[in-house]
Design an enzyme around this catalytic site. Structure first.
Site, mmCIF file in Angstrom:
data_model
loop_
_atom_site.group_PDB
_atom_site.id
_atom_site.type_symbol
_atom_site.label_atom_id
_atom_site.label_comp_id
_atom_site.label_asym_id
_atom_site.label_seq_id
_atom_site.Cartn_x
_atom_site.Cartn_y
_atom_site.Cartn_z
ATOM 1 N N ARG A 72 0.833 -1.214 0.000
ATOM 2 C CA ARG A 72 0.000 0.000 0.000
ATOM 3 C C ARG A 72 0.865 1.260 0.000
ATOM 4 O O ARG A 72 0.585 2.210 -0.731
ATOM 5 C CB ARG A 72 -0.955 0.013 1.192
ATOM 6 N N ASN A 90 -6.001 -2.884 1.988
ATOM 7 C CA ASN A 90 -5.964 -4.333 2.096
ATOM 8 C C ASN A 90 -7.391 -4.852 2.175
ATOM 9 O O ASN A 90 -8.287 -4.155 2.659
ATOM 10 C CB ASN A 90 -5.213 -4.768 3.361
#
EC number: 3.6.1.7
Length: 147
Positions: A72, A90
């Protein structure tokens, strides 16, 4: 700084370590619009209005070893580097998903990055892209990590 060059064009200035310096000239300014400039919409989100930079939005989901490997964070950094907006998060299924928005050429570059590179310790099995559409304005002002 309202100088004119010998042909009547406005002199453009740039700041640097030693103050301001002339960097070039422009001919005619029409109603304050500079070609290639960013235009603000009603919410203040910038849009690149240069020709050939059609804005698109696309959703993505990345499969593989993509959690616990700073995927990320690297996705956010790459998106910002390209000048894109959107988000990344996520999922409970062990994937990473999000949305990209920006000029089509930059979004394509980011899609390739998501499919083939990712973070240094990730292993990408596949990338799914869906809901691609042309948009007239950006829905976000930044590229965010969603927790």
């Amino acid at each position: 700084m309202g100088m004119r060059d010998s042909e009547g064009g406005a002199v453009l200035w740039a700041s640097g370590r030693r103050g301001y310096r002339a960097v070039g000239t422009v001919g005619v300014l029409v109603a304050g619009v500079v070609p290639g400039a960013r235009e603000e919409d009603e919410e203040g989100v910038g849009m690149n209005m240069a020709e050939g930079d059609t804005l698109i939005s696309v959703d993505y989901e990345i499969f593989g070893k993509v959690q616990g490997v700073f995927f990320r964070k690297y996705t956010q950094a790459e998106g910002k580097k390209l000048g894109l907006v959107g988000w990344v998060q996520n999922t409970d299924q062990g994937t990473v998903q999000g949305q990209l928005q920006g000029p089509i050429s930059k979004v394509r570059h980011m899609q390739e990055w998501l499919e083939t590179k990712g973070s240094p310790k990730s292993h990408i099995d596949r990338a799914n892209f869906r809901n691609e559409k042309v948009i007239v304005k950006l829905d976000y002002s930044d590229f965010q990590i969603v927790k």
